[in-house]
Motif scaffolding. Sequence first.
Motif, short mmCIF file in Angstrom:
data_model
loop_
_atom_site.label_atom_id
_atom_site.label_comp_id
_atom_site.label_asym_id
_atom_site.label_seq_id
_atom_site.Cartn_x
_atom_site.Cartn_y
_atom_site.Cartn_z
N LYS A 119 0.74 -1.20 0.13
CA LYS A 119 -0.17 -0.02 0.08
C LYS A 119 1.08 1.21 -0.04
O LYS A 119 0.32 2.33 -0.53
N ALA A 120 1.99 1.32 0.71
CA ALA A 120 3.04 2.33 0.88
C ALA A 120 3.49 2.66 -0.69
O ALA A 120 3.80 3.98 -1.09
N GLY A 123 -0.31 2.96 -3.00
CA GLY A 123 -1.19 3.62 -2.81
C GLY A 123 -1.42 5.11 -2.59
O GLY A 123 -2.15 5.88 -2.77
N VAL A 124 0.07 5.71 -2.69
CA VAL A 124 0.16 6.99 -2.73
C VAL A 124 1.53 7.13 -3.34
O VAL A 124 2.60 6.31 -3.39
N PRO A 127 4.79 8.89 0.11
CA PRO A 127 4.06 8.53 1.53
C PRO A 127 4.43 9.86 2.50
O PRO A 127 3.66 10.23 3.24
N ALA A 130 2.81 12.99 1.50
CA ALA A 130 1.23 13.03 1.82
C ALA A 130 1.02 13.23 3.40
O ALA A 130 0.21 13.52 3.74
N SER A 170 -4.50 7.66 6.51
CA SER A 170 -3.22 6.89 6.06
C SER A 170 -3.40 5.46 6.23
O SER A 170 -2.61 4.73 5.90
N GLU A 172 -5.29 3.53 4.46
CA GLU A 172 -5.34 3.16 3.08
C GLU A 172 -3.74 3.11 2.45
O GLU A 172 -3.61 2.64 1.34
N TRP A 173 -2.99 3.92 3.03
CA TRP A 173 -1.61 4.04 2.47
C TRP A 173 -0.77 3.03 3.27
O TRP A 173 0.66 2.97 2.68
#
Length: 354
Positions: A119-120, A123-124, A127, A130, A170, A172-173
């Motif tokens: 996800k890291a 997902g973004v 990181p 963000a 965070s 979701e990240w």
Amino acid sequence: MLRTVVCRAGSGLLKHSRQTVPVLWGTRAQQRWASSLPMNTVVLFVPQQEAWVVERMGRFHRILEPGLNFLIPVLDRIKYVQSLKEIVIDVPEQSAVSLDNVTLQIDGVLYLRILDPFKASYGVEDPEYAVTQLAQTTMRSELGKLTLDKVFRERESLNSNIVHSINQASDEWGIRCLRYEIKDIHVPPRVKESMQMQVEAERKKRATVLESEGHREAAINVAEGRKQSQILASEGQKAEQINKAAGEANAVLAKAEAKAKAIRLLSEALTLQNGNAAASLSVAEQYVSAFSNLAKESNTILLPSNTGDISSMVTQAMAIYGNLSKTQAPSTADIATHESWEGNTASETETAQK
């Protein structure tokens, strides 16, 4: 021919892996990661607390665990390297407005950890950037809910609220925010001066209140002391009067008992032989002694009508003593008669002396 294709493909893969991460990333850590992605050397050794994300033909394949790993050349490449250690990020200073419209300059420190490398990575885009932006916006939002005084008093609750808000976004990240600490809070100079004046006024108020309470306690103590002293003094006077009355009563009783005993002894003596003659002699001596003191202190003399009749005076006294001698123990009436006779004799003597 095959070697040439492989070499060209390898050189293109290496170039693509180096350009995978944009050079215009904001943080030093991302630039370091972009320039230090490991190459596919078939046999790879992954360090502890690191996760290497591997793509096969441009698609996510797997995450390499720490230790010995094998990859297929050309087909597999290392796309991302994520650190599983706790990361410390400085949140830049920013301005925020409190609930009572005071502009504050505030900065902080953010502690986070990557829990899910997948996800890291996917997902973004960035990181750390963000999470930093999320921390700044969350901090401004939380500060807008508090007044200036509560910002200083409730710093712990403010930090926990910021951490809770960051973790909600965070998740979701694949990033977990562990702690957030506010480093410095800067207020405008005028607000700072007003805060100092408020603190001084509060201290003066407290000093005045303590001083007034001290005066009140002192007055109460003095009043209590006076009250106790008056109570003790009254109790002492009461005890003194009680003791004095008891002493006077005991003295009267002792005097009456002594007089009764004297009269009883006198009546017993009168019953003996020649007792009357002895009593007549005693009364005659007292009579002569009383008349001998007349006209010594004053020129005014009052004499009875039968002054020269000593025998009648002695006869009257002997008659009283004779009546007393008839009984073994004198009665109260006899004692009263004897006292009245002595009182009349004493009053006549005093009147004669005056």
